[in-house]
Design a protein around this motif. Structure first.
Motif, PDB file in Angstrom:
ATOM      1  N   THR A  82       5.756 -68.264  -4.324  1.00 54.14           N
ATOM      2  CA  THR A  82       6.120 -69.366  -3.450  1.00 54.14           C
ATOM      3  C   THR A  82       7.231 -70.177  -4.110  1.00 54.14           C
ATOM      4  O   THR A  82       7.481 -70.049  -5.312  1.00 54.14           O
ATOM      5  CB  THR A  82       4.905 -70.289  -3.210  1.00 54.14           C
ATOM      6  OG1 THR A  82       4.520 -70.865  -4.460  1.00 54.14           O
ATOM      7  CG2 THR A  82       3.736 -69.499  -2.624  1.00 54.14           C
ATOM      8  N   VAL A  83       7.895 -71.030  -3.321  1.00 50.30           N
ATOM      9  CA  VAL A  83       8.965 -71.871  -3.856  1.00 50.30           C
ATOM     10  C   VAL A  83       8.408 -72.802  -4.932  1.00 50.30           C
ATOM     11  O   VAL A  83       8.986 -72.945  -6.009  1.00 50.30           O
ATOM     12  CB  VAL A  83       9.642 -72.681  -2.724  1.00 50.30           C
ATOM     13  CG1 VAL A  83      10.646 -73.667  -3.291  1.00 50.30           C
ATOM     14  CG2 VAL A  83      10.294 -71.742  -1.733  1.00 50.30           C
ATOM     15  N   GLU A  84       7.255 -73.415  -4.644  1.00 53.67           N
ATOM     16  CA  GLU A  84       6.652 -74.314  -5.615  1.00 53.67           C
ATOM     17  C   GLU A  84       6.222 -73.547  -6.864  1.00 53.67           C
ATOM     18  O   GLU A  84       6.378 -74.016  -7.987  1.00 53.67           O
ATOM     19  CB  GLU A  84       5.445 -75.032  -5.009  1.00 53.67           C
ATOM     20  CG  GLU A  84       5.784 -75.991  -3.891  1.00 53.67           C
ATOM     21  CD  GLU A  84       5.937 -75.278  -2.549  1.00 53.67           C
ATOM     22  OE1 GLU A  84       5.514 -74.111  -2.417  1.00 53.67           O
ATOM     23  OE2 GLU A  84       6.488 -75.898  -1.636  1.00 53.67           O
ATOM     24  N   ALA A  86       7.552 -70.797  -8.013  1.00 51.52           N
ATOM     25  CA  ALA A  86       8.753 -70.415  -8.763  1.00 51.52           C
ATOM     26  C   ALA A  86       9.231 -71.598  -9.605  1.00 51.52           C
ATOM     27  O   ALA A  86       9.668 -71.417 -10.743  1.00 51.52           O
ATOM     28  CB  ALA A  86       9.846 -69.963  -7.810  1.00 51.52           C
ATOM     29  N   TYR A  87       9.124 -72.797  -9.042  1.00 48.61           N
ATOM     30  CA  TYR A  87       9.544 -73.976  -9.776  1.00 48.61           C
ATOM     31  C   TYR A  87       8.698 -74.165 -11.031  1.00 48.61           C
ATOM     32  O   TYR A  87       9.199 -74.505 -12.094  1.00 48.61           O
ATOM     33  CB  TYR A  87       9.452 -75.210  -8.870  1.00 48.61           C
ATOM     34  CG  TYR A  87       9.863 -76.483  -9.551  1.00 48.61           C
ATOM     35  CD1 TYR A  87      11.203 -76.752  -9.805  1.00 48.61           C
ATOM     36  CD2 TYR A  87       8.918 -77.415  -9.958  1.00 48.61           C
ATOM     37  CE1 TYR A  87      11.586 -77.906 -10.449  1.00 48.61           C
ATOM     38  CE2 TYR A  87       9.282 -78.574 -10.596  1.00 48.61           C
ATOM     39  CZ  TYR A  87      10.615 -78.818 -10.843  1.00 48.61           C
ATOM     40  OH  TYR A  87      10.990 -79.973 -11.477  1.00 48.61           O
ATOM     41  N   PHE A  88       7.404 -73.924 -10.917  1.00 52.12           N
ATOM     42  CA  PHE A  88       6.499 -74.126 -12.039  1.00 52.12           C
ATOM     43  C   PHE A  88       6.244 -72.838 -12.826  1.00 52.12           C
ATOM     44  O   PHE A  88       5.502 -72.846 -13.792  1.00 52.12           O
ATOM     45  CB  PHE A  88       5.168 -74.692 -11.558  1.00 52.12           C
ATOM     46  CG  PHE A  88       5.288 -76.099 -11.065  1.00 52.12           C
ATOM     47  CD1 PHE A  88       5.496 -77.141 -11.955  1.00 52.12           C
ATOM     48  CD2 PHE A  88       5.208 -76.374  -9.719  1.00 52.12           C
ATOM     49  CE1 PHE A  88       5.615 -78.440 -11.505  1.00 52.12           C
ATOM     50  CE2 PHE A  88       5.328 -77.676  -9.260  1.00 52.12           C
ATOM     51  CZ  PHE A  88       5.538 -78.711 -10.155  1.00 52.12           C
ATOM     52  N   GLY A  89       6.840 -71.721 -12.419  1.00 52.38           N
ATOM     53  CA  GLY A  89       6.651 -70.468 -13.130  1.00 52.38           C
ATOM     54  C   GLY A  89       5.285 -69.842 -12.876  1.00 52.38           C
ATOM     55  O   GLY A  89       4.729 -69.169 -13.721  1.00 52.38           O
ATOM     56  N   ARG A  91       2.718 -67.536 -10.154  1.00 45.77           N
ATOM     57  CA  ARG A  91       2.706 -66.668  -8.999  1.00 45.77           C
ATOM     58  C   ARG A  91       1.261 -66.465  -8.561  1.00 45.77           C
ATOM     59  O   ARG A  91       0.335 -66.536  -9.360  1.00 45.77           O
ATOM     60  CB  ARG A  91       3.378 -65.347  -9.268  1.00 45.77           C
ATOM     61  CG  ARG A  91       2.596 -64.414 -10.115  1.00 45.77           C
ATOM     62  CD  ARG A  91       3.281 -63.089 -10.182  1.00 45.77           C
ATOM     63  NE  ARG A  91       2.306 -62.168 -10.768  1.00 45.77           N
ATOM     64  CZ  ARG A  91       2.577 -61.040 -11.330  1.00 45.77           C
ATOM     65  NH1 ARG A  91       3.811 -60.641 -11.402  1.00 45.77           N
ATOM     66  NH2 ARG A  91       1.649 -60.273 -11.822  1.00 45.77           N
TER      67      ARG A  91
END
Length: 96
Positions: A82-84, A86-89, A91
């Protein structure tokens, strides 16, 4: 190349003159070691040239190892990003 690779007077670690050789052990006998070292008799560049000659014949096997491997599929096929996440690394799905 990384900037730290270069040094005054030459590179940090140049290619060795000879390819490292396997040694006999309790896992591999002398005959197996001779076969493993057959293409390691020259320089590293000779070994790379030998590998590039053998690689096209084995590329289908490498591809099958990656695409048909049950463990590889379990870890990658159902993974959603998700986009969020990906931001926090992070999955979701099957991950360790």
């Amino acid at each position: 190349m990384h900037a730290a690779y270069y040094r005054p007077g030459g590179v940090y670690r140049d290619l060795p003159d000879r390819m490292p050789q396997y040694q006999a052990s309790k896992f591999h006998n002398e005959k197996a070691i001779r076969e493993m070292n057959a293409n390691r008799q020259g320089s590293v560049l000779d070994f790379i040239e030998d590998f590039t000659g053998r690689f096209p014949k084995a590329v289908d096997d490498y591809e099958t190892l990656l695409t048909e491997n049950r463990i590889w599929k379990q870890r990658t096929v159902s993974a959603l990003l998700t986009v969020e996440g990906a931001y926090f690394g992070i999955r979701s799905g099957r991950s360790r």
